[in-house]
Design a protein around this motif. Structure first.
Motif, PDB file in Angstrom:
ATOM      1  N   PHE A 153       0.821  -1.202   0.000  1.00 30.38           N
ATOM      2  CA  PHE A 153       0.000   0.000   0.000  1.00 30.38           C
ATOM      3  C   PHE A 153       0.858   1.256   0.000  1.00 30.38           C
ATOM      4  O   PHE A 153       1.828   1.365   0.747  1.00 30.38           O
ATOM      5  N   SER A 154       0.498   2.223  -0.851  1.00 30.63           N
ATOM      6  CA  SER A 154       1.154   3.535  -0.864  1.00 30.63           C
ATOM      7  C   SER A 154       0.158   4.583  -0.391  1.00 30.63           C
ATOM      8  O   SER A 154      -0.882   4.771  -1.015  1.00 30.63           O
ATOM      9  N   LEU A 155       0.506   5.261   0.703  1.00 27.52           N
ATOM     10  CA  LEU A 155      -0.389   6.278   1.263  1.00 27.52           C
ATOM     11  C   LEU A 155      -0.554   7.455   0.303  1.00 27.52           C
ATOM     12  O   LEU A 155      -1.659   7.933   0.077  1.00 27.52           O
ATOM     13  N   SER A 156       0.559   7.909  -0.275  1.00 29.00           N
ATOM     14  CA  SER A 156       0.496   9.085  -1.140  1.00 29.00           C
ATOM     15  C   SER A 156      -0.347   8.841  -2.376  1.00 29.00           C
ATOM     16  O   SER A 156      -1.084   9.706  -2.817  1.00 29.00           O
ATOM     17  N   TYR A 157      -0.213   7.662  -2.942  1.00 27.01           N
ATOM     18  CA  TYR A 157      -0.954   7.344  -4.156  1.00 27.01           C
ATOM     19  C   TYR A 157      -2.316   6.711  -3.857  1.00 27.01           C
ATOM     20  O   TYR A 157      -3.124   6.534  -4.746  1.00 27.01           O
ATOM     21  N   GLN A 158      -2.549   6.332  -2.604  1.00 28.22           N
ATOM     22  CA  GLN A 158      -3.800   5.680  -2.209  1.00 28.22           C
ATOM     23  C   GLN A 158      -4.070   4.457  -3.090  1.00 28.22           C
ATOM     24  O   GLN A 158      -5.169   4.284  -3.629  1.00 28.22           O
ATOM     25  N   ASP A 159      -3.026   3.661  -3.263  1.00 28.73           N
ATOM     26  CA  ASP A 159      -3.164   2.518  -4.162  1.00 28.73           C
ATOM     27  C   ASP A 159      -2.169   1.435  -3.744  1.00 28.73           C
ATOM     28  O   ASP A 159      -1.270   1.680  -2.943  1.00 28.73           O
ATOM     29  N   CYS A 160      -2.355   0.238  -4.288  1.00 27.89           N
ATOM     30  CA  CYS A 160      -1.429  -0.864  -4.037  1.00 27.89           C
ATOM     31  C   CYS A 160      -0.537  -1.062  -5.259  1.00 27.89           C
ATOM     32  O   CYS A 160      -1.029  -1.096  -6.393  1.00 27.89           O
TER      33      CYS A 160
END
Ligand SMILES: *[C@@H]1O[C@H](CO)[C@@H](O)[C@H](O)[C@H]1NC(C)=O
Length: 244
Positions: free
Chosen positions: A161-168
Motif C-alpha cells: 500500500f502507498s499512502l500518497s498514491y492511495q493505491d497498491c
C-alpha cells in the motif's frame, strides 16, 4: 553549460538528500529560472518553502504552489496532505495546528463513540486526512476509513500500500520496498516515452535502449494514449478509490 548543469544536479540531489538539514544546503535559488538553469525537464522542490516547487522545462522554470494544507513531497514529486509528509523546514504559509492534550476539538455533528463499540481500525482513522491509511504494522494492508465500519483490507498478492498514491503497487512484502523500474524496461522498445508500469504521474523515456525516469508536474498525470502529461490527479488513478 556543463558545469552549470552539473551544479544544478548537485543542488537537486543535495536538497533531496538533506531532508532535515536544509539550512546547510541552500544551493537551489528561490527564483524559478535560476533554480531551473541547466535542468532540462523535471520538478524540483523550492529551497525554503515546502508548499512550493518549480517546474522546469528546457532550463526555464515556473513556480508552483500546492493547495492549502498540502506540501510538495520530493519523494513522489507531487503535493500531498501535510499530515503525510514532514517538511524539512517549517511551513511558513500555513500556521501549524495547535494540538493540546487538554483540548480535543470535535468537529462535525457526530461525537466519536466512546461508549459505542468501534472496530480497532477506527482508532487509526481518527483525524485521518485520506480515505485509505496504512496499516501501521503490515505494509501489504490498508485501512479503509470511509467504510462503515472501518475495515482492514489486503492489497492484491505481491502488492504494497502507498499512502500518497492511495493505491497498491508491486513490491517486496519483506522489505516493504516498492518494486523499482526494471533495468530491461526499454529492451525491444523503440525510442520514445512510455507510461510507468504503475506510477501514473511518472513516465519512462527510452533512448538507445536505456530508460530514464521522468516525472509529470504536480497536478498532471501521464496519458498513455497521447503519450504526454495531462491535467489530472494521481488519486484519480487509484484502483482502490472511487468504487462506490
Ligand atoms: C500482512 O498481511 C498479509 C495478508 O493478510 C499476511 O499474509 C502477512 O503475513 C502479514 N505480514 C505480517 C508481517 O504480519
Amino acid at each position: 553549460m556543463r558545469s552549470s548543469s552539473l551544479s544544478a544536479l548537485v543542488s537537486i540531489v543535495c536538497s533531496l538528500l538533506l531532508h532535515s538539514r536544509w539550512g546547510t544546503c541552500q544551493q537551489v535559488p528561490a527564483d524559478a529560472n535560476t533554480a531551473c538553469r541547466g535542468v532540462v525537464s523535471g520538478t524540483i522542490p523550492h529551497p525554503t518553502d515546502c508548499t512550493r516547487y518549480f517546474v522546469c522545462w528546457q532550463s526555464t522554470g515556473v513556480a508552483g504552489q500546492c493547495s492549502p494544507n498540502f506540501v510538495f513531497n520530493p519523494l513522489v514529486m507531487f503535493c500531498v496532505h501535510q499530515s503525510q509528509y514532514r517538511c524539512p523546514m517549517e511551513v511558513t504559509t500555513v500556521e501549524p495546528e495547535v494540538t493540546s492534550s487538554s483540548t480535543v476539538e470535535v468537529t462535525g455533528g457526530t461525537t466519536p463513540g466512546l461508549c459505542v463499540q468501534t472496530p480497532w481500525e477506527a482508532h487509526f482513522c481518527w483525524n485521518h486526512a485520506s480515505e485509505l491509511i496504512r496499516n501501521p504494522v503490515n505494509c501489504t494492508q490498508y485501512i479503509d476509513c470511509e467504510r462503515t465500519p472501518q475495515a482492514n483490507q489486503d492489497c492484491p498478492p505481491g502488492k504494497l500500500f502507498s499512502l500518497s498514491y492511495q493505491d497498491c503497487f508491486p513490491g517486496n512484502e519483506r522489505t516493504c520496498q516498492m518494486e523499482p523500474l526494471a533495468g530491461e524496461f526499454c529492451d525491444g522498445k523503440p525510442a520514445g516515452s512510455y507510461a510507468h508500469p504503475y506510477l501514473c504521474n511518472r513516465f519512462v523515456t527510452c533512448f538507445r535502449g536505456m530508460p530514464r525516469l521522468d516525472t509529470c508536474p504536480p497536478g498532471y498525470v501521464f496519458d498513455e494514449a497521447r503519450l504526454r502529461c495531462v491535467h489530472g490527479d494521481v488519486l484519480e488513478c487509484s484502483s482502490l478509490l472511487g468504487g462506490d
